[in-house]
Design a protein around this motif. Structure first.
Motif, short mmCIF file in Angstrom:
data_model
loop_
_atom_site.label_atom_id
_atom_site.label_comp_id
_atom_site.label_asym_id
_atom_site.label_seq_id
_atom_site.Cartn_x
_atom_site.Cartn_y
_atom_site.Cartn_z
N LEU A 1 2.39 -1.89 -6.06
CA LEU A 1 1.30 -1.44 -5.20
C LEU A 1 0.05 -1.19 -6.03
O LEU A 1 0.12 -0.63 -7.13
CB LEU A 1 1.66 -0.14 -4.48
CG LEU A 1 2.98 -0.08 -3.70
CD1 LEU A 1 3.09 1.27 -3.00
CD2 LEU A 1 3.08 -1.21 -2.70
N ALA A 2 -1.09 -1.56 -5.48
CA ALA A 2 -2.38 -1.26 -6.09
C ALA A 2 -3.35 -0.92 -4.98
O ALA A 2 -3.20 -1.37 -3.84
CB ALA A 2 -2.90 -2.45 -6.89
N GLY A 3 -4.36 -0.11 -5.29
CA GLY A 3 -5.39 0.21 -4.30
C GLY A 3 -4.92 1.12 -3.18
O GLY A 3 -5.52 1.13 -2.11
N PHE A 4 -3.88 1.92 -3.43
CA PHE A 4 -3.39 2.85 -2.42
C PHE A 4 -3.93 4.25 -2.75
O PHE A 4 -3.39 4.95 -3.60
CB PHE A 4 -1.86 2.86 -2.39
CG PHE A 4 -1.27 1.77 -1.54
CD1 PHE A 4 -0.59 2.07 -0.38
CD2 PHE A 4 -1.41 0.44 -1.89
CE1 PHE A 4 -0.06 1.07 0.43
CE2 PHE A 4 -0.88 -0.57 -1.11
CZ PHE A 4 -0.20 -0.26 0.06
N SER A 5 -4.96 4.66 -2.05
CA SER A 5 -5.54 5.99 -2.28
C SER A 5 -4.89 7.05 -1.40
O SER A 5 -5.05 8.24 -1.65
CB SER A 5 -7.04 5.96 -1.99
OG SER A 5 -7.28 5.65 -0.63
N HIS A 6 -4.15 6.62 -0.36
CA HIS A 6 -3.53 7.54 0.60
C HIS A 6 -4.59 8.48 1.19
O HIS A 6 -4.37 9.68 1.32
CB HIS A 6 -2.40 8.33 -0.06
CG HIS A 6 -1.32 7.47 -0.64
ND1 HIS A 6 -0.43 6.76 0.15
CD2 HIS A 6 -1.00 7.17 -1.92
CE1 HIS A 6 0.40 6.09 -0.63
NE2 HIS A 6 0.06 6.31 -1.88
N GLU A 7 -5.71 7.92 1.57
CA GLU A 7 -6.80 8.65 2.20
C GLU A 7 -7.35 7.81 3.34
O GLU A 7 -7.29 6.59 3.31
CB GLU A 7 -7.92 8.94 1.20
CG GLU A 7 -7.51 9.81 0.02
CD GLU A 7 -8.60 9.95 -1.01
OE1 GLU A 7 -9.56 9.14 -0.97
OE2 GLU A 7 -8.51 10.85 -1.86
N GLY A 8 -7.91 8.49 4.34
CA GLY A 8 -8.53 7.75 5.43
C GLY A 8 -8.37 8.47 6.76
O GLY A 8 -8.43 9.70 6.81
#
Length: 210
Positions: A165-172
């Motif tokens: 996984l890459a680019g997973f900030s777990h925000e939104g």
């Protein structure tokens, strides 16, 4: 390689492009930093995100969509039809959340020589079940990123693959249980089921958050 729309580390693009299969999401707005390879674009095929993608040129003409050989509809139409009555009570402001555009994505894929797949409701429900142990609180649905991860983990086609996984900030959006999702993904990484590329370094580590 599953690439979320969050930040990626400098140099991570080369690692992502070296993968055998790369999945991106929706408008894939971080592709300038996260490499170029795209094999599948996973889309929110209901509600406003679907309308934004299908009704304007940006998504259709984007490099990730042009380069992808597959379009994945993340939201099973029957599952989301079943959610509509309860959302009408709990979240009346989401009156268009379950409006389905799956056939339009399928038509777009067929017209452009791409495979279209719908991620089954059972995958969504497995993600819901896994979140329970991580105190998700009240939420609407799991994020598309989590649903795609559970699809890849359970799909025989990807059995034996190393999943990163890459680019997973777990925000939104606050309708997704991002705090619980972060804990769940960290647990999967600790168990060696997935690898993570941290946002601050391109090196792979099963113990660092994305």
């Amino acid at each position: 390689m599953i690439v979320g729309n969050g930040a990626v580390a400098e140099g991570a693009g080369a690692i992502i492009d070296a993968a055998d299969f790369v999945v991106r999401f929706n408008l894939s707005r971080n592709t300038a930093q996260s490499g170029r390879r795209t094999d599948a674009v996973a889309v929110c095929n209901t509600g406003r995100p679907a309308n934004e993608m299908l009704d304007g040129p940006e998504w259709r003409d984007s490099a990730p969509v042009r380069g992808a050989c597959e379009i994945w509809s993340v939201r099973d139409p029957q599952k989301f039809a079943s959610l509509r009555p309860q959302l009408a009570v709990s979240h009346p402001e989401l009156d268009d959340f379950c409006d389905d555009r799956t056939e339009d994505f399928a038509r777009f894929a067929a017209e452009n020589g791409k495979r279209h797949r719908i991620i089954p409701a059972a995958v969504h429900e497995a993600a819901d079940a896994a979140l329970v142990a991580h105190s998700p609180g009240s939420y609407v649905v799991p994020s598309s990123g989590l649903v795609v991860l559970f699809h890849v983990l359970s799909e025989p086609e990807f059995s034996g693959s190393e999943i990163t996984l890459a680019g997973f900030s777990h925000e939104g959006w606050d309708g997704h249980p991002f705090v619980a999702e972060r804990r769940l993904v960290a647990g999967l990484a600790d168990a060696g089921r997935v690898h993570l590329i941290a946002s601050s370094s391109p090196s792979l580590s099963p113990s660092q958050g994305a």
